[in-house]
Design a protein around this motif. Sequence first.
Motif, PDB file in Angstrom:
ATOM      1  N   PRO A 709       0.839  -1.197   0.000  1.00  0.00           N
ATOM      2  CA  PRO A 709       0.000   0.000   0.000  1.00  0.00           C
ATOM      3  C   PRO A 709       0.877   1.252   0.000  1.00  0.00           C
ATOM      4  O   PRO A 709       2.036   1.192   0.416  1.00  0.00           O
ATOM      5  N   ASP A 710       0.328   2.331  -0.497  1.00  0.00           N
ATOM      6  CA  ASP A 710       1.080   3.579  -0.535  1.00  0.00           C
ATOM      7  C   ASP A 710       0.073   4.725  -0.429  1.00  0.00           C
ATOM      8  O   ASP A 710      -1.142   4.483  -0.435  1.00  0.00           O
ATOM      9  N   MET A 711       0.563   5.962  -0.323  1.00  0.00           N
ATOM     10  CA  MET A 711      -0.336   7.108  -0.111  1.00  0.00           C
ATOM     11  C   MET A 711       0.042   8.263  -1.022  1.00  0.00           C
ATOM     12  O   MET A 711       1.184   8.387  -1.443  1.00  0.00           O
ATOM     13  N   THR A 712      -0.943   9.111  -1.252  1.00  0.00           N
ATOM     14  CA  THR A 712      -0.681  10.349  -1.961  1.00  0.00           C
ATOM     15  C   THR A 712      -1.754  11.378  -1.617  1.00  0.00           C
ATOM     16  O   THR A 712      -2.730  11.065  -0.917  1.00  0.00           O
ATOM     17  N   ALA A 713      -1.546  12.596  -2.084  1.00  0.00           N
ATOM     18  CA  ALA A 713      -2.499  13.678  -1.856  1.00  0.00           C
ATOM     19  C   ALA A 713      -2.356  14.650  -3.017  1.00  0.00           C
ATOM     20  O   ALA A 713      -1.595  14.395  -3.945  1.00  0.00           O
ATOM     21  N   SER A 714      -3.070  15.750  -2.943  1.00  0.00           N
ATOM     22  CA  SER A 714      -3.080  16.647  -4.089  1.00  0.00           C
ATOM     23  C   SER A 714      -3.136  18.114  -3.686  1.00  0.00           C
ATOM     24  O   SER A 714      -3.604  18.451  -2.606  1.00  0.00           O
ATOM     25  N   VAL A 715      -2.690  18.965  -4.609  1.00  0.00           N
ATOM     26  CA  VAL A 715      -2.771  20.407  -4.376  1.00  0.00           C
ATOM     27  C   VAL A 715      -3.999  21.012  -5.063  1.00  0.00           C
ATOM     28  O   VAL A 715      -4.212  22.219  -5.000  1.00  0.00           O
ATOM     29  N   THR A 716      -4.773  20.188  -5.744  1.00  0.00           N
ATOM     30  CA  THR A 716      -5.945  20.748  -6.436  1.00  0.00           C
ATOM     31  C   THR A 716      -7.254  20.158  -5.948  1.00  0.00           C
ATOM     32  O   THR A 716      -8.317  20.607  -6.334  1.00  0.00           O
ATOM     33  N   ASN A 717      -7.167  19.098  -5.148  1.00  0.00           N
ATOM     34  CA  ASN A 717      -8.390  18.544  -4.566  1.00  0.00           C
ATOM     35  C   ASN A 717      -8.113  18.183  -3.115  1.00  0.00           C
ATOM     36  O   ASN A 717      -6.961  18.084  -2.702  1.00  0.00           O
ATOM     37  N   PRO A 718      -9.148  17.963  -2.313  1.00  0.00           N
ATOM     38  CA  PRO A 718      -8.959  17.829  -0.855  1.00  0.00           C
ATOM     39  C   PRO A 718      -8.728  16.397  -0.377  1.00  0.00           C
ATOM     40  O   PRO A 718      -8.822  16.133   0.815  1.00  0.00           O
ATOM     41  N   PHE A 719      -8.416  15.484  -1.268  1.00  0.00           N
ATOM     42  CA  PHE A 719      -8.428  14.077  -0.878  1.00  0.00           C
ATOM     43  C   PHE A 719      -7.084  13.514  -0.425  1.00  0.00           C
ATOM     44  O   PHE A 719      -6.051  13.778  -1.022  1.00  0.00           O
ATOM     45  N   LEU A 720      -7.162  12.748   0.648  1.00  0.00           N
ATOM     46  CA  LEU A 720      -6.055  11.913   1.122  1.00  0.00           C
ATOM     47  C   LEU A 720      -6.312  10.548   0.502  1.00  0.00           C
ATOM     48  O   LEU A 720      -7.365   9.950   0.732  1.00  0.00           O
ATOM     49  N   ASP A 770       2.827  -0.893   5.723  1.00  0.00           N
ATOM     50  CA  ASP A 770       1.815  -0.078   6.425  1.00  0.00           C
ATOM     51  C   ASP A 770       2.369   0.482   7.742  1.00  0.00           C
ATOM     52  O   ASP A 770       1.894   1.520   8.216  1.00  0.00           O
ATOM     53  N   VAL A 771       3.377  -0.152   8.298  1.00  0.00           N
ATOM     54  CA  VAL A 771       3.998   0.400   9.506  1.00  0.00           C
ATOM     55  C   VAL A 771       4.523   1.806   9.200  1.00  0.00           C
ATOM     56  O   VAL A 771       4.304   2.750   9.959  1.00  0.00           O
ATOM     57  N   HIS A 772       5.175   1.922   8.066  1.00  0.00           N
ATOM     58  CA  HIS A 772       5.723   3.237   7.683  1.00  0.00           C
ATOM     59  C   HIS A 772       4.603   4.217   7.351  1.00  0.00           C
ATOM     60  O   HIS A 772       4.668   5.394   7.696  1.00  0.00           O
ATOM     61  N   LEU A 773       3.546   3.732   6.700  1.00  0.00           N
ATOM     62  CA  LEU A 773       2.417   4.620   6.406  1.00  0.00           C
ATOM     63  C   LEU A 773       1.861   5.181   7.718  1.00  0.00           C
ATOM     64  O   LEU A 773       1.612   6.381   7.848  1.00  0.00           O
ATOM     65  N   GLN A 774       1.681   4.300   8.703  1.00  0.00           N
ATOM     66  CA  GLN A 774       1.099   4.741   9.974  1.00  0.00           C
ATOM     67  C   GLN A 774       2.012   5.751  10.670  1.00  0.00           C
ATOM     68  O   GLN A 774       1.548   6.750  11.210  1.00  0.00           O
ATOM     69  N   ARG A 775       3.323   5.495  10.619  1.00  0.00           N
ATOM     70  CA  ARG A 775       4.260   6.439  11.247  1.00  0.00           C
ATOM     71  C   ARG A 775       4.127   7.822  10.605  1.00  0.00           C
ATOM     72  O   ARG A 775       4.127   8.842  11.287  1.00  0.00           O
ATOM     73  N   ILE A 776       3.982   7.826   9.280  1.00  0.00           N
ATOM     74  CA  ILE A 776       3.854   9.114   8.577  1.00  0.00           C
ATOM     75  C   ILE A 776       2.533   9.783   8.944  1.00  0.00           C
ATOM     76  O   ILE A 776       2.489  10.974   9.274  1.00  0.00           O
ATOM     77  N   SER A 781       0.590  16.735  10.486  1.00  0.00           N
ATOM     78  CA  SER A 781      -0.493  17.527  11.088  1.00  0.00           C
ATOM     79  C   SER A 781      -1.813  17.374  10.338  1.00  0.00           C
ATOM     80  O   SER A 781      -2.879  17.484  10.932  1.00  0.00           O
ATOM     81  N   SER A 782      -1.757  17.101   9.047  1.00  0.00           N
ATOM     82  CA  SER A 782      -3.002  17.007   8.276  1.00  0.00           C
ATOM     83  C   SER A 782      -3.575  15.602   8.221  1.00  0.00           C
ATOM     84  O   SER A 782      -4.637  15.395   7.624  1.00  0.00           O
ATOM     85  N   THR A 783      -2.855  14.648   8.810  1.00  0.00           N
ATOM     86  CA  THR A 783      -3.347  13.263   8.725  1.00  0.00           C
ATOM     87  C   THR A 783      -3.391  12.556  10.069  1.00  0.00           C
ATOM     88  O   THR A 783      -3.864  11.419  10.153  1.00  0.00           O
ATOM     89  N   ARG A 784      -2.869  13.211  11.103  1.00  0.00           N
ATOM     90  CA  ARG A 784      -2.860  12.553  12.405  1.00  0.00           C
ATOM     91  C   ARG A 784      -4.284  12.235  12.818  1.00  0.00           C
ATOM     92  O   ARG A 784      -5.169  13.083  12.728  1.00  0.00           O
ATOM     93  N   GLY A 785      -4.497  10.991  13.220  1.00  0.00           N
ATOM     94  CA  GLY A 785      -5.835  10.550  13.600  1.00  0.00           C
ATOM     95  C   GLY A 785      -6.360   9.489  12.649  1.00  0.00           C
ATOM     96  O   GLY A 785      -7.187   8.663  13.020  1.00  0.00           O
ATOM     97  N   PHE A 786      -5.835   9.460  11.429  1.00  0.00           N
ATOM     98  CA  PHE A 786      -6.247   8.416  10.479  1.00  0.00           C
ATOM     99  C   PHE A 786      -5.488   7.129  10.771  1.00  0.00           C
ATOM    100  O   PHE A 786      -4.315   7.165  11.155  1.00  0.00           O
ATOM    101  N   ARG A 787      -6.185   6.002  10.568  1.00  0.00           N
ATOM    102  CA  ARG A 787      -5.528   4.698  10.680  1.00  0.00           C
ATOM    103  C   ARG A 787      -5.261   4.173   9.277  1.00  0.00           C
ATOM    104  O   ARG A 787      -6.174   4.136   8.442  1.00  0.00           O
ATOM    105  N   ALA A 788      -4.033   3.780   9.029  1.00  0.00           N
ATOM    106  CA  ALA A 788      -3.677   3.272   7.698  1.00  0.00           C
ATOM    107  C   ALA A 788      -4.619   2.137   7.288  1.00  0.00           C
ATOM    108  O   ALA A 788      -5.111   2.099   6.164  1.00  0.00           O
ATOM    109  N   ALA A 789      -4.906   1.252   8.226  1.00  0.00           N
ATOM    110  CA  ALA A 789      -5.735   0.083   7.889  1.00  0.00           C
ATOM    111  C   ALA A 789      -7.113   0.522   7.377  1.00  0.00           C
ATOM    112  O   ALA A 789      -7.622  -0.021   6.396  1.00  0.00           O
ATOM    113  N   ASP A 790      -7.699   1.534   8.032  1.00  0.00           N
ATOM    114  CA  ASP A 790      -9.022   2.010   7.586  1.00  0.00           C
ATOM    115  C   ASP A 790      -8.931   2.619   6.200  1.00  0.00           C
ATOM    116  O   ASP A 790      -9.773   2.366   5.329  1.00  0.00           O
TER     117      ASP A 790
END
Lengths: 1154, 284, 377
Positions: A709-720, A770-776, A781-790
């Motif tokens: 699994p991996d993650m990304t975000a955007s500067v033109t839309n609000p999605f994590l 996912d361990v690294h995803l969770q650490r990140i 500040s914009s993602t603290r509170g999210f669980r990688a698994a969810d």
Amino acid sequence: MTLDDELTRRRFLEAVGALGFGALLGSAGKAFGLGVTRVDNPLAVYPDRDWERAYRDLWKTDSSFVFLCAPNDTHNCLLRAHVRNGVVVRIGPTFGYGQATDLYGNRASARWDPRCCQKGLALTRRFYGDRRVRRPMIRKGFKAWVDAGFPRDGTTGRPPAEYFQRGWDGFEPADWDTAAEYVAKTLVNIATTYSGEKGAAYLKAQGYEPETIAATKGAGTQVLKFRGGMPLLGITRVFGMYRVANSMALLDAKVRGVGPDQALGGRGWDNYSWHTDLPPGHTMCTGSQTVEWDLYSIENADLAVVWGMNWITTKMPDGHWLTEARAKGTRIVVIACEYSATANKGDDVVVVRPGTTPALALGLSQVVMEERLYDEAYVASFTDLPLLVRMDTLQRLRWQDVEPSATPSPLTNGARVLAAGEQAPPPGRQTEQLVAEGLRHEWGDATVFDRRQGRVVPVPRDLVGEHFARSGLDPALEGEYEVRLGDGKVVKVRPVFQLIKEYLDSNFKPEATEAITWAPAEAVRRLARDIAAHPRKTLFGVGMGPNQFFNNDLKDRAIFLLASLTANVGFPGGNVGSYAGNYRVALFNGVGQWIAEDPFHIEPDPAKPARVRQYWRPESAHYYNHEDHPLKVGKKMLTGQTHMPAPTKSLWFANANSILGNLKWHYNVVANVLPRIEMIAVNEWWWTASCEYADVVFAVDSWAELKHPDMTASVTNPFLQVFPPTPLPRIHDTRGDIEVQALVCEKLAKLTGDSRFLDYFRFVREGRTDVHLQRILDASSSTRGFRAADLIAKAKEGIPALMMTRTSPRLGGYEQVTDSRPWWTKSGRIEMYRDEPEFIAAGENLPVHREPVDSTFYEPNVIVGAPHPCFRVEGPRDYGVAEDDLSCEVRQGRNVVMPWTDLSRRPHPLMKDGYRFIFHTPKYRHGAHTTPIDTDMVAVLFGPFGDLRRHDKRMPFVTEGYVDINPLDAQELGIEDGDYVWVDGDPEDRPFRGWQKDERFYKVARMMCRARYYAGTPRGVTRMWFNMYQATPGSVRGHETRPDGLAKNPDTNYQAMFRYGGHQSATRGWLKPTWMTDSLVRKDLFGQTIGKGFLPDSHCPTGAPREAFVKITRAEAGGLGANGLWRPAAVGLRPAYATTALQAYVRGDFIKRG
Amino acid sequence: MRRLGIMACAVGLAACGKEVGPAPSPTEVRAIQVPALLEDPMDPAWARVPVHVEKLLLQDQTDPRTPERSVESVSVQAVHDGQRIALRLEWPDSTRDVLVGPSVFSDAAAVQVPVAAGGDVPDAAMGLQGRPVRIHMWKAAWQEAVEAGQDPLKALYPNAHTDHYPFEAAKDEASRAEMATRYAPARAVRNPVAAPQGPTQDLWAEGFGTLTADPATVSRGRGIHEAGAWHVVISRPLDAEADRALRPGARTYAAFAVWEGSHGNVGARKMRTGWVPLVIEEGR
Amino acid sequence: MARVHNWQIGREMSYWYPESRPRRQFAAVFDLNKCIACQTCTLACKTTWTSGRGQETMLWNNVESKPYGFYPLGWDVRLLEMLGASEWRGGTYEGRTVFEAAGPGERVLGFRPDDHDYAFPNLGEDECAGLVEKGAHFHGVHEAWMFYLPRICNHCTYPACLASCPRGSIYKRPEDGVVLVDQARCRGYQECVKGCPYKKVFFNAATGTSEKCIACFPKLEQGLQPQCFENCIGKIRLQGWVSTPDVARDDNPVDYLVHGLKVALPLFPQFGLEPNVYYIPPVHAPEKFLTMMFGPGAAAAVETYQAARKDPGHPLAGLLALFGCTPRTIERFQVAGGEAVALTAAGEEVVRVPVREPVFVRPAFDAGAGVARLNTP
């Protein structure tokens, strides 16, 4: 796939065609005679509809899964892949965006669905296509060099040239262990070779500047360059390249026998600034990387100025926000250098001269200032326009100049001073601006002339917004004042507003602006008044067009001036945005957990955060693109110390064709830079031009095959967004990027005997990324509170999450305006004036207009200006070069000021040799960089020359590169619509320096393409799309030897979209001094700490890839087999060849209304 | 060489009708019995078979009609061996059109016979409701596909390129075949034109617009384009279960049709004859 | 030939078969002001239905730039030239339809494109009428202009393909009005290719049969919009059912736009096929061209659209915001209280969206998480 595979495939297809798998004999037909079918009225009744099952069956699928498509286009779409017979047969949207929520229960609406595009839907053809990298490949010559034990020249240390025939050499497949071992071995060898004094001596002998050699600090690891292309697009797998760079500190420790305190990692190249996506003036005005607004903010605007931004083609999934806002009354103004695609959604359209955006913004500001349409309160409380400038030094008047004893005002408004030696909290935990004590003292306090008290008073940095309003100060914007300094000296001071107004009034009145920009004076007045009439409600959407010119920082400063004057920065409906690339890694400002985990103290507990220590050093790739040199003009080094590059001896990159295959001045880099690089390793899933020139190509997973699994975000839309692992079995012998990084480090552990290389990727090897995803997530500040698994579970259903930023839509400047917080600048205000020495020397302390450095009909790079007290430039003579030296190298550091009346009489030096066209290379709807651009079904729609049948065998592919040219210009040159033409840039160094002495490569590098008569571009301005695959030695060989004429490398299957050369044949690597200062104050990338000087992707070179001034000459007739006219023209269905019927049609004459 | 001579003679017959060889058969098509059926249109033995020359008419009875007539007449010969009858059609055609594509049409010919002979013969145009006709159609494109293994796409577009077809990615031959058929709907529903089995196809009709393929084709065909003319033999069983009208000793009728691809002839846009008496010699 | 009534041309006309309308008629509305020519529709169709051999250049859905884009080459210019200039008097078309203008021995006036006419499917992309001079400045109607025209089969009430087929292998489904080529009976005569004025029937050289847009009937049968609608990211498309004017209802989105507001118009109504894809004309293109292409209602449609932009209470913006928000067919709609709601004919809610997206503001500091929620982190 080899040529043999291709033949096998062809035979199979012919079998399918000719026999149709036979065996259909004795089908259930009807009995003879009586059985005939008779249809009386098929509108009413049809006898037998059983056959309809054929289409119902074609619609059926066995299963489906979700994957994330994330090329560098900022959209990031979760897509659903539909599977039949184990094959992904089609792709569609997930309709999950309307279900996206944040941690507080906010929810996006179904108006976000669907999200996808033609390129994403065509990916099936790419997952299975014949350019997939199917297994690791090693270049033969490189393998021979390694096998021979890395032979090198005794004095220079250079490897023998015969091992480095990149592009002409062949490849052989390798198993994964072998490929990784070759890369690891070479990293060790290069690091060892270039370490210490011997290494420095080698580099000197190879001709590198002493400054760049010194920059290595004697560590060979510093010449190892790594790049994860646009790492936001893969916060672990792409960004992992920098983790590898960090691990090079272990190698340095081994090679130089130093401890963790002295060890140096590798160097990591920039991204946002490398792609010329960074608008460098945003940092200069606001201290932050970029101000922008999520595109759907347009719902809140009354007026939207779409400025050099081809919104509907480059922001396709967000195109509907523009058209829907328009349907609700938003006025759309389109400013472009052509009648662009987006122009057809414009209520107003203005066609301007390319590269004159600074002038246009200044011209608009002139009207606003002269007609006093500006918003006084906003100007006084949020901008530097009232601040006083000393006319003796041209520097801002600090209160401390007046009261030397005055201590700098305390920072209490959203900022604080870090005590000496105080450690800043980790970026994700920072809640206010953090300023080092020394820096705070340097700044002192700004001053204004208070009209009420009639004297100069200090303006504490805290005093912005409401705080300023409440201060009761009434700052003068105009006039000149005298002030007695602490040392008794009396100096004259003027507000920034006054200085700018003087410059604008003498150079940018509407008529003058029209002469420079082509925008009619009447349009300038009209637009300026419109903008001023909509404070807080005018959005400026500025695109990549204006940003890819050499004067891009001036463009930003001028636009911020206009937006500041009209109170249009920091509001949901009124703001400035720059749209190019996806970059705000700070949305994951805890990413240090991954890219800078201390390799000497690795955290083994998955539940604990990592210890962060960054050993790798960021560097701008623009120096590599500038022949691996900093900018030195005459005796003057114009690249700041904080920016200084190290020599490039090894290059390993992932997720990026733009760093080699599609980089500006491509052919010069191939001819003159690559030979100095000793290893090029590439992670790819599609064989690009970068692979053509690589030594090792690692075959990686496509998005549909990701297992980590991996993650990304955007500067033109609000999605994590999360890249979910997919159930699709790997189609070929590929691995994930992150696994490749782990594997190479595993080999380094063996070679160095340091097991920490192994531990560094332990969780990856154990399948627990996912361990690294969770650490990140936890550290950001914009993602603290999210669980990688969810997030992963939701992503598998096609549902993203909403990023936890302050607002959705996210908009820059919100806190500044709403909470009255300071910007990240010295004064805490939006700064139009720059008083650092580099800016004064460059003549850019004021926001001025510089002519483009190449793309202009006039003398390049001249500052437009009548005499003005602010001009105190360092001219050519100050640098020890001739006043009239316009050579490309010198031109970059040439500071010459003259009024337009003079400049307009001085033509571009190449004009006399028949070079007369501005040639610009924008991005387009059919590609996201080069990502899906050569997928057959997308390519065939790429412009007017697509033909899957390839009736004309000269076509390099099923489509091909073309240049858009005004019909009148073409006719003058004897060029017919659809002809093949040559396009040549400045012969001094394009397509590559020394082309005169290398016929073989010149043939590959000189651009030949189709010409299209294009009525939408004014005379003198030509256009070619940027997203294409360019010719390589292999593609040229294919084009000239294959029976089908495809420009396709017979060995590698690399498919070019040009017969010869490419859109980067005419571009160049350019460096501008103001991009490379050591003094500019700016916020760090992650968190709120403020520092100064070089910062990758923020204060850093951007290049000017849109610039080229070319000569165009006819090469071949456009008709089949080079005979006569291209068919559509021949049959009169083209403009300029129109039959009377087509003419009548365009006029609408075929109907009359009674 | 000799073959050419015979051919020339045959064309000569078509042209002026008085030449060496057997007497022409102006009023009817006479199927003479031969020991071995002649299925090769270039078999020299055809030179000994009487030739009937029939004028070609435009299909002008229903829309769409044939705009212009590009062939004057067709020469017809017939033989039988007691089991099968072979009809040889010959007509001039300067272009050999053996491909079907968008606006590209194949040369073709057809023989039509009534199911019931005698007074019950319907109008020559595709039969009538309750009075069906049987049609044996030969098409150059079918012959080319089946016998020369011609792939129409490769023939039409030698330099075309396609990155991928979904069925290519399937793991095994069987599912590749299954998928390929799925992506060719006409084949998936077994439309006989989508997968020709031979140069000819047998059909039924009971009036315009009712043409319906026979599940099993029993005719055979062979066409050769040489020296500006088509030479086509269509053979079928005598005394077939489907239509007993054709049997040794029978006097019945046949009608003929010719399509010239290069002239856009296709479907209803054809050149046809009226009924021509067909005499099938009693076996001696 | 029979006499049938065509409401789009305001009169009776002759047609090969007697009038027979389906129980309900497939219809679509495309807002050209929203179309961005991204070609996602084209690929959605292509990858679903025509990925086979022989279908390579077959685009059941295509998007072309007007005025210089055509697929196949010159399809409309050539037919208009054959038909000649003709006249509308009020809402009545006084010229000849393609059925009335058919030549001797023909059922329909038409032409069969050359094989080469299917090359360059995006010819004319973004190309505008009129040379753009330096410093050009347009507002309102653009002097130099172009717009995008997405096209699928119009599933006409009086299909010319159906009329052209000599063997009646093309039929109209009574349950939804979808027009299909029977792949089991087609013998590849290509009369339909010649007859369809929109050139939306294609010949497959690999199967020897003609194929056309099937309006994704396997999806329609499940209450889902076709692929080119579901995948339309410009959100310009709405699929539903159109009534004849006499029984039109304003809560049916298609009826409302076609008969109620009259902002959605048929493509070349003068051809006489009563096509069922309705276009909201682009507001920036010249009236004369729009009238030629969309009939005499074009000018009024543009006026209505522009007026609605200035009227915050107008339901049009709400309805346009609903386009593309659901894969399901929208049979009824409501716009009220700043929300737009899509419903089935049975009144079941399909989807509900805000006409204007809200701005979410989060607390500057999340005490629970111990972090600041920043816009510039």
